[in-house]
Design a protein around this motif. Structure first.
Motif, PDB file in Angstrom:
ATOM      1  N   GLY A  41     -11.513  -1.459  -8.008  1.00 57.71           N
ATOM      2  CA  GLY A  41     -11.570  -0.123  -7.400  1.00 57.71           C
ATOM      3  C   GLY A  41     -11.333   1.021  -8.364  1.00 57.71           C
ATOM      4  N   LYS A  42     -11.371   0.762  -9.668  1.00 57.23           N
ATOM      5  CA  LYS A  42     -11.077   1.810 -10.653  1.00 57.23           C
ATOM      6  C   LYS A  42     -12.105   2.947 -10.601  1.00 57.23           C
ATOM      7  CE  LYS A  42     -11.183  -1.065 -14.142  1.00 57.23           C
ATOM      8  NZ  LYS A  42     -11.525  -2.298 -13.384  1.00 57.23           N
ATOM      9  N   SER A  43     -13.380   2.598 -10.692  1.00 54.27           N
ATOM     10  CA  SER A  43     -14.420   3.631 -10.639  1.00 54.27           C
ATOM     11  C   SER A  43     -14.488   4.280  -9.254  1.00 54.27           C
ATOM     12  CB  SER A  43     -15.786   3.036 -11.011  1.00 54.27           C
ATOM     13  OG  SER A  43     -15.815   2.628 -12.369  1.00 54.27           O
ATOM     14  N   THR A  44     -14.204   3.496  -8.222  1.00 58.15           N
ATOM     15  CA  THR A  44     -14.151   4.057  -6.869  1.00 58.15           C
ATOM     16  C   THR A  44     -13.071   5.120  -6.771  1.00 58.15           C
ATOM     17  OG1 THR A  44     -14.974   2.010  -5.884  1.00 58.15           O
ATOM     18  CG2 THR A  44     -13.756   3.493  -4.437  1.00 58.15           C
ATOM     19  N   LEU A  45     -11.931   4.880  -7.416  1.00 55.07           N
ATOM     20  CA  LEU A  45     -10.856   5.869  -7.437  1.00 55.07           C
ATOM     21  C   LEU A  45     -11.345   7.179  -8.044  1.00 55.07           C
ATOM     22  CD1 LEU A  45      -7.837   6.694  -7.221  1.00 55.07           C
ATOM     23  CD2 LEU A  45      -7.534   5.696  -9.504  1.00 55.07           C
ATOM     24  N   PHE A  46     -12.037   7.095  -9.176  1.00 57.49           N
ATOM     25  CA  PHE A  46     -12.558   8.305  -9.821  1.00 57.49           C
ATOM     26  C   PHE A  46     -13.543   9.034  -8.906  1.00 57.49           C
ATOM     27  CE2 PHE A  46     -11.994   8.066 -14.721  1.00 57.49           C
ATOM     28  CZ  PHE A  46     -10.637   7.914 -14.551  1.00 57.49           C
ATOM     29  N   LYS A  47     -14.420   8.288  -8.262  1.00 56.68           N
ATOM     30  CA  LYS A  47     -15.419   8.907  -7.387  1.00 56.68           C
ATOM     31  C   LYS A  47     -14.759   9.610  -6.198  1.00 56.68           C
ATOM     32  CE  LYS A  47     -19.129   5.733  -8.680  1.00 56.68           C
ATOM     33  NZ  LYS A  47     -19.985   4.586  -8.262  1.00 56.68           N
ATOM     34  N   ALA A  48     -13.664   9.039  -5.714  1.00 48.79           N
ATOM     35  CA  ALA A  48     -12.926   9.699  -4.628  1.00 48.79           C
ATOM     36  C   ALA A  48     -12.299  11.006  -5.124  1.00 48.79           C
ATOM     37  CB  ALA A  48     -11.854   8.765  -4.076  1.00 48.79           C
ATOM     38  N   ILE A  49     -11.705  10.972  -6.317  1.00 49.84           N
ATOM     39  CA  ILE A  49     -11.091  12.183  -6.885  1.00 49.84           C
ATOM     40  C   ILE A  49     -12.145  13.267  -7.102  1.00 49.84           C
ATOM     41  CG2 ILE A  49      -9.914  13.114  -8.926  1.00 49.84           C
ATOM     42  CD1 ILE A  49      -8.524  10.369  -9.185  1.00 49.84           C
ATOM     43  N   LEU A  50     -13.356  12.848  -7.470  1.00 51.77           N
ATOM     44  CA  LEU A  50     -14.450  13.798  -7.705  1.00 51.77           C
ATOM     45  C   LEU A  50     -15.126  14.250  -6.412  1.00 51.77           C
ATOM     46  CD1 LEU A  50     -16.007  11.996 -10.786  1.00 51.77           C
ATOM     47  CD2 LEU A  50     -15.000  14.289 -10.820  1.00 51.77           C
ATOM     48  N   GLY A  51     -14.678  13.719  -5.285  1.00 51.57           N
ATOM     49  CA  GLY A  51     -15.258  14.108  -4.008  1.00 51.57           C
ATOM     50  C   GLY A  51     -16.607  13.493  -3.742  1.00 51.57           C
ATOM     51  N   LEU A  52     -16.926  12.387  -4.430  1.00 49.88           N
ATOM     52  CA  LEU A  52     -18.230  11.742  -4.286  1.00 49.88           C
ATOM     53  C   LEU A  52     -18.241  10.663  -3.211  1.00 49.88           C
ATOM     54  CD1 LEU A  52     -19.126  11.385  -8.074  1.00 49.88           C
ATOM     55  CD2 LEU A  52     -19.900  13.149  -6.469  1.00 49.88           C
ATOM     56  N   LEU A  53     -17.056  10.264  -2.741  1.00 49.54           N
ATOM     57  CA  LEU A  53     -16.956   9.239  -1.701  1.00 49.54           C
ATOM     58  C   LEU A  53     -16.000   9.716  -0.615  1.00 49.54           C
ATOM     59  CD1 LEU A  53     -16.546   5.916  -3.764  1.00 49.54           C
ATOM     60  CD2 LEU A  53     -18.575   6.674  -2.515  1.00 49.54           C
ATOM     61  N   PRO A  54     -16.279   9.385   0.642  1.00 51.17           N
ATOM     62  CA  PRO A  54     -15.320   9.692   1.710  1.00 51.17           C
ATOM     63  C   PRO A  54     -14.091   8.798   1.582  1.00 51.17           C
ATOM     64  CG  PRO A  54     -17.150   8.405   2.570  1.00 51.17           C
ATOM     65  CD  PRO A  54     -17.505   8.737   1.154  1.00 51.17           C
ATOM     66  N   PHE A  55     -12.947   9.326   1.945  1.00 51.90           N
ATOM     67  CA  PHE A  55     -11.695   8.578   1.848  1.00 51.90           C
ATOM     68  C   PHE A  55     -10.748   9.031   2.942  1.00 51.90           C
ATOM     69  CE2 PHE A  55     -11.291  12.377  -0.747  1.00 51.90           C
ATOM     70  CZ  PHE A  55     -10.051  12.889  -0.364  1.00 51.90           C
ATOM     71  N   SER A  56      -9.782   8.192   3.228  1.00 50.33           N
ATOM     72  CA  SER A  56      -8.677   8.592   4.092  1.00 50.33           C
ATOM     73  C   SER A  56      -7.461   8.837   3.223  1.00 50.33           C
ATOM     74  CB  SER A  56      -8.394   7.515   5.141  1.00 50.33           C
ATOM     75  OG  SER A  56      -8.003   6.299   4.508  1.00 50.33           O
ATOM     76  N   GLY A  57      -6.496   9.583   3.735  1.00 55.78           N
ATOM     77  CA  GLY A  57      -5.338   9.956   2.941  1.00 55.78           C
ATOM     78  C   GLY A  57      -5.524  11.344   2.351  1.00 55.78           C
ATOM     79  N   SER A  58      -4.793  11.632   1.296  1.00 58.93           N
ATOM     80  CA  SER A  58      -4.785  12.987   0.736  1.00 58.93           C
ATOM     81  C   SER A  58      -4.955  12.950  -0.780  1.00 58.93           C
ATOM     82  CB  SER A  58      -3.459  13.680   1.080  1.00 58.93           C
ATOM     83  OG  SER A  58      -3.320  14.900   0.378  1.00 58.93           O
ATOM     84  N   ILE A  59      -5.863  13.788  -1.297  1.00 62.93           N
ATOM     85  CA  ILE A  59      -5.996  14.009  -2.737  1.00 62.93           C
ATOM     86  C   ILE A  59      -5.869  15.504  -2.990  1.00 62.93           C
ATOM     87  CG2 ILE A  59      -7.483  13.827  -4.773  1.00 62.93           C
ATOM     88  CD1 ILE A  59      -8.834  11.428  -3.525  1.00 62.93           C
ATOM     89  N   LYS A  60      -4.907  15.885  -3.799  1.00 60.70           N
ATOM     90  CA  LYS A  60      -4.671  17.283  -4.129  1.00 60.70           C
ATOM     91  C   LYS A  60      -4.789  17.489  -5.640  1.00 60.70           C
ATOM     92  CE  LYS A  60      -3.518  18.598   0.088  1.00 60.70           C
ATOM     93  NZ  LYS A  60      -4.356  19.549   0.878  1.00 60.70           N
ATOM     94  N   ILE A  61      -5.484  18.542  -6.020  1.00 65.64           N
ATOM     95  CA  ILE A  61      -5.589  18.955  -7.416  1.00 65.64           C
ATOM     96  C   ILE A  61      -4.955  20.330  -7.517  1.00 65.64           C
ATOM     97  CG2 ILE A  61      -7.158  19.437  -9.339  1.00 65.64           C
ATOM     98  CD1 ILE A  61      -9.217  17.670  -7.722  1.00 65.64           C
ATOM     99  N   ASN A  62      -3.922  20.443  -8.331  1.00 59.96           N
ATOM    100  CA  ASN A  62      -3.143  21.684  -8.403  1.00 59.96           C
ATOM    101  C   ASN A  62      -2.655  22.108  -7.014  1.00 59.96           C
ATOM    102  OD1 ASN A  62      -3.465  22.059 -11.223  1.00 59.96           O
ATOM    103  ND2 ASN A  62      -5.478  22.992 -10.908  1.00 59.96           N
ATOM    104  N   GLY A  63      -2.345  21.115  -6.178  1.00 59.08           N
ATOM    105  CA  GLY A  63      -1.814  21.401  -4.861  1.00 59.08           C
ATOM    106  C   GLY A  63      -2.851  21.803  -3.829  1.00 59.08           C
TER     107      GLY A  63
END
Length: 231
Positions: A41-63
Motif C-alpha cells: 500500500g505504499k504507492s496507494t498511500l501517496f495517491k491518497a495524500i495527493l487526492g488521487l484516490l478516495p479514502f476514509s479518515g482524515s488527511i491534513k496538510i498544514n492543518g
C-alpha cells in the motif's frame, strides 16, 4: 509544526482493503521513509495524500484539507513513461512548470540539482539518474513544502543512488524541505530518515528508524525468511 497528518486513513477498491486505519504525523523539515513489501500500500498511500484516490479518515496538510493545500506538494513518480523519440528538450519540459518561478530562481534550482548543463538535451537521451534529477527540478519549480518521492532510486546504479540521496539530504538541510520517500533500501533508510513508516496494508510501526527498525520489526514487516543487517 506538523506539515502532514493522517488519522485512521483507509483505502478500499470494492471489497478489497488496500490500506487500513493508517495514522501518523510528519513535522516540517523531516525526512520520512515509507517501507514495506510489494503490495503493502505504499504507492496507494501517496495517491491518497495527493487526492488521487478516495479514502476514509482524515488527511491534513498544514492543518487543512488536501484540496486547499495540494499546491504545496511536489511529486516525483517511480516511473515516467514517455516516447523517447519525442523531440522535447529538458528546458522545454521544465518550461511547463516555470510559470510560478522567476527565471533566476529557476536557474538556481537547475544548478542545485546539477542539471544546468542538460537544458538543451533531448529528454529521450538522458540516463535514469539524469532523468530523475530533471523530474526533481520540475517538482521543485512548484516551490513545494512537501516533496513525495516514489522509489526514486529504482533502476539507478549504486553510485547514482548515493549521489541522489546526497542531493535529497542537501535540499532537506538547506531549504528545510520536508520529504517523504518510498524505498526498499532498509540500510539507507536507517541512516537517512528521521522517521520511518512501516506499512503492510496497515501500520506495522512508525518512529525514528534507530529505535523502530529492529530485527523483530523487519521480520514482522517482511516475513520470517528475510533477515536485516542494519549498520
Amino acid at each position: 509544526m506538523k506539515i502532514l497528518s493522517l488519522k485512521d486513513v483507509s483505502v478500499s477498491f470494492g471489497e478489497k482493503t488496500v490500506l487500513s486505519n493508517v495514522s501518523f504525523e510528519i513535522k516540517a523539515g523531516e525526512i520520512a521513509a515509507v517501507i514495506g513489501p510489494n503490495g503493502s500500500g505504499k504507492s496507494t498511500l501517496f495517491k491518497a495524500i495527493l487526492g488521487l484516490l478516495p479514502f476514509s479518515g482524515s488527511i491534513k496538510i498544514n492543518g487543512r484539507g488536501i484540496a486547499d493545500e495540494l499546491h504545496e506538494i511536489g511529486y516525483v513518480p517511480q516511473y515516467f513513461d514517455f516516447d523517447r523519440t519525442m523531440p522535447i528538450t529538458v528546458g522545454e519540459l521544465l518550461s511547463f512548470t516555470r510559470r510560478r518561478t522567476a527565471h533566476k530562481e529557476s536557474k538556481e534550482i537547475c544548478r542545485e540539482v546539477r542539471i544546468d548543463q542538460l537544458e538543451d538535451k533531448l529528454i529521450g537521451t538522458l540516463s535514469g539518474g539524469q532523468l530523475q534529477r530533471v523530474l526533481i527540478a520540475q517538482a521543485l519549480l512548484k516551490k513545494p513544502k512537501l516533496l513525495l518521492l516514489d522509489e526514486p532510486a529504482a533502476g539507478i546504479d549504486i553510485e547514482g543512488a548515493k549521489a541522489f540521496y546526497e542531493l535529497i539530504g542537501h535540499l532537506n538541510r538547506e531549504h528545510n524541505l520536508t520529504v517523504m520517500i518510498i524505498s526498499h533500501e532498509i540500510n539507507t533508510v536507517y541512516e537517512f530518515a528521521d522517521q520511518v513508516i512501516c506499512l503492510n496494508r496497515n501500520m506495522v510501526c512508525f518512529g525514528p528508524p534507530h529505535t523502530t527498525l529492529d530485527a523483530q520489526t523487519i521480520e514482522k514487516l517482511y516475513g520470517t525468511k528475510m533477515t536485516a543487517h542494519l549498520h
